[in-house]
Scaffold this active site. Sequence first.
Site, short mmCIF file in Angstrom:
data_model
loop_
_atom_site.label_atom_id
_atom_site.label_comp_id
_atom_site.label_asym_id
_atom_site.label_seq_id
_atom_site.Cartn_x
_atom_site.Cartn_y
_atom_site.Cartn_z
N ASP A 221 0.96 -1.24 -0.15
CA ASP A 221 -0.08 -0.03 -0.05
C ASP A 221 0.95 1.26 0.25
O ASP A 221 1.89 1.15 0.27
CB ASP A 221 -1.18 0.05 1.21
CG ASP A 221 -2.20 0.93 0.89
OD1 ASP A 221 -2.06 1.90 -0.11
OD2 ASP A 221 -3.29 0.61 1.73
C1 BGC Z 1 -4.96 3.34 -0.17
C2 BGC Z 1 -4.98 2.45 -1.33
C3 BGC Z 1 -4.74 3.08 -2.73
C4 BGC Z 1 -3.29 3.88 -2.57
C5 BGC Z 1 -3.05 4.54 -3.87
C6 BGC Z 1 -3.65 4.22 -0.22
O1 BGC Z 1 -3.86 5.14 0.72
O2 BGC Z 1 -5.14 2.57 1.19
O3 BGC Z 1 -6.11 1.58 -1.31
O4 BGC Z 1 -4.92 2.22 -3.60
O5 BGC Z 1 -3.62 4.68 -1.32
O6 BGC Z 1 -4.03 5.47 -4.00
#
Ligand code: BGC
Length: 738
Positions: A221
């Site tokens: 993530d």
């Molecule tokens: C989120 C993800 C997301 C990523 C990119 C993170 O903060 O938890 O679900 O895909 O950001 O935007």
Amino acid sequence: MNHKPIDPIVLVGAAKDFWHTHEVKSYHIPSIHMNDGPHGVRGTNSSAIIATKNKTATCFPTSSALASSWNPDLIYQIGKAIGKEAKAHGIHALLGPGINLKRTPLGGRNFEYYSEDPCLTAECASSFVKGIQINGVAACLKHFILNEQEIERMTINCMVDEKTLFQTYLWPFREVIRKAHPWMVMASYNQVNGDKVSESTYLLTEVLRQQLQFDGVIVSDWGAVENPVEALKAGLDFDMPYMGEYQTETIQKALQNGDLDHEVLEARYKRVKDFSNKLDFSNSQGVNYDQHYELAYQAAVQSIVLLKNDKQLLPLNETTERIGIIGDFFRNPRIQGAGSSKVTPYKQITPEMALRKDYSHIQYSYLNPTQDDLKDDTYVQEIQAFAKNYKTLILFAGLEEMIESEGIDRHTIRLSSYYNQLINIVYEANQDVIIILNNGTAVSFDKMKQVNSMIEAWLPGEAMGEALWAIVFGRENPSGKLSETFPISDLDLPMGPRFKMNETDVVYSEGVLTGYKYYDYLNKPVHFEFGFGLSYSEFKLDNYQLIKKDKRYEISLQITNVSSRKGMEVIQLYMGLDQPSQIYPMKELKRFIKIEVKPNQSRRVAFTVDSADFESYNTNLKDYVVVPGIFNLYIGTSSRRIHFTSQVESIYDEMSIRKTLLGLRENSLCKDFYYYPLTREPFMESFSYLKEEGVFDIILDMPLNLIARLFPDLISKECMDGFLKKVGGLKKQHIKNK
Ligand code: BGC
């Protein structure tokens, strides 16, 4: 300054910016573009947490809504459409679907997850993944694992027992991996039992790759990795996003000083290369956004849930001449959730726009009281006068955007005091008010029990306006069923109104009893149960039949539409062990089917239940194996509206026999041999004399080899060896190819 050139293999999979990886020419690996998200293409270049001005794309209903359609075929179409749009935006990996489960409605990001139930989640997600990937675009299952809350999501330690982890939260990952072969999984920010997920060899390699047999790539993530070398060693492939040169420099340094073996990078190279080979880097054809709007409309129609229609006020007659409408969401609806999944919609038809456009003959008056207005007695009287003045009165209520969002959890399942007050005031004046809820997850309000007409519109995407009125005026027949329970109060929630147990930890104390399993186990009343939803049609279920055929049960029944309106019903099959020796859900969803039935038509619905449906994760055997015993089988139209119940005995196919035999060892508990049908006979042959000794029941709970060592008078070496030989024989017979 380090002037030494970076070894190209270090750059394989390394992030170049917020959304792209490096191209590594010498290895023929192109730059890979990843982007959000699950309900439509976010398509942003920005690194802002919540970038709302992106390239336009179709905004589909959010996952909690889509799951309420109980229609995996429709979700496949949506995945396919989103994949196509992703390709048109030059995206190679789409960061979705989110398959975390909803432990409570307080999860701020619940709208982005399908359900509280692993089976429904897995069915929806499998279809979505297949749809995305058919375009040569990778789908990415997220967030692996135990990212069920937003509070301190980047640091929180989730404490969970092994059974709950495997049986409940890993279940959807396992199923989607088996059914849809996703090419990518995202490792979450949090820790699990003290292990940082994105740097955990146990979770990423032993569990995800080895036990669940995931053969794709793992991306962190965004910002989840603290130590890039540990993450690599643990099995991570993409440390996203680019956060400075230190990511590659640390790896380079570790390689040079021997902290990191070259083989680790080579294994990653192989995975990234295989991954990039699956992606379609060609230019895509154009997208027909109007066609996708139609799909978004269909999806919204099938997702919206009719919760109450006690006086049959719905559907409204199109000859209705005047309507009173109250509430901001009529004009400024919430079509999607806040956070990284936010899409800039291609077009958006609000309820107000749709009413004007498609029902222009209907006169409506609109009232949108502010919070301060509700404190003013004179204005309250005006609202009540307005409410009394309309025989057809509609009130829009729901959750304001900043109450449910990525990054924050809710503090209560109650609607805000503003909406509670507004509903109370209006209801007092006109008890026939029709409530339309606009929110991404379950809510509760003071008059929820009393109001007689209510629709859950969820966050239904860009076609909300048209879809909603089509349901209200009966141009479409509601067929959505709740993908989550609507509990009554905060105190009913498994962990009460708070997630955290202390400063650092969240404890999954409800164990395997997630969602309806918890409410059923405690026999708690709820506002609306999992799987519930009304239709304008009326269905009759009869002619139930259950047949055992070889290694499966065949279940069928007849559904008849006894009304004059074509409609759809969702038949749900649940199973539960009759006399569990441990905490076990009374019923778990195993199968469902959404079926369309014309007026006066009868159709037959059939399900097959096989060995895998009797499986549960066994912490002794460290695998998903068939639970021996009698199971109750329930067929219904919701988790509490059960029409037929039968009892069936668990069945074993060759695979489950093999898995169970593999798990049985000398130190297994005697009862594991005794309850498992295949070893029961040899066990009785060898040890039935212990019945006469009066200790049979006591030894069942003890490890076989320990009793033999501890009580040689009871179990002689010969007797023990004789039994183990028989088990060995069975193993040879069934596991020969392993
Ligand atoms: C989120 C993800 C997301 C990523 C990119 C993170 O903060 O938890 O679900 O895909 O950001 O935007």
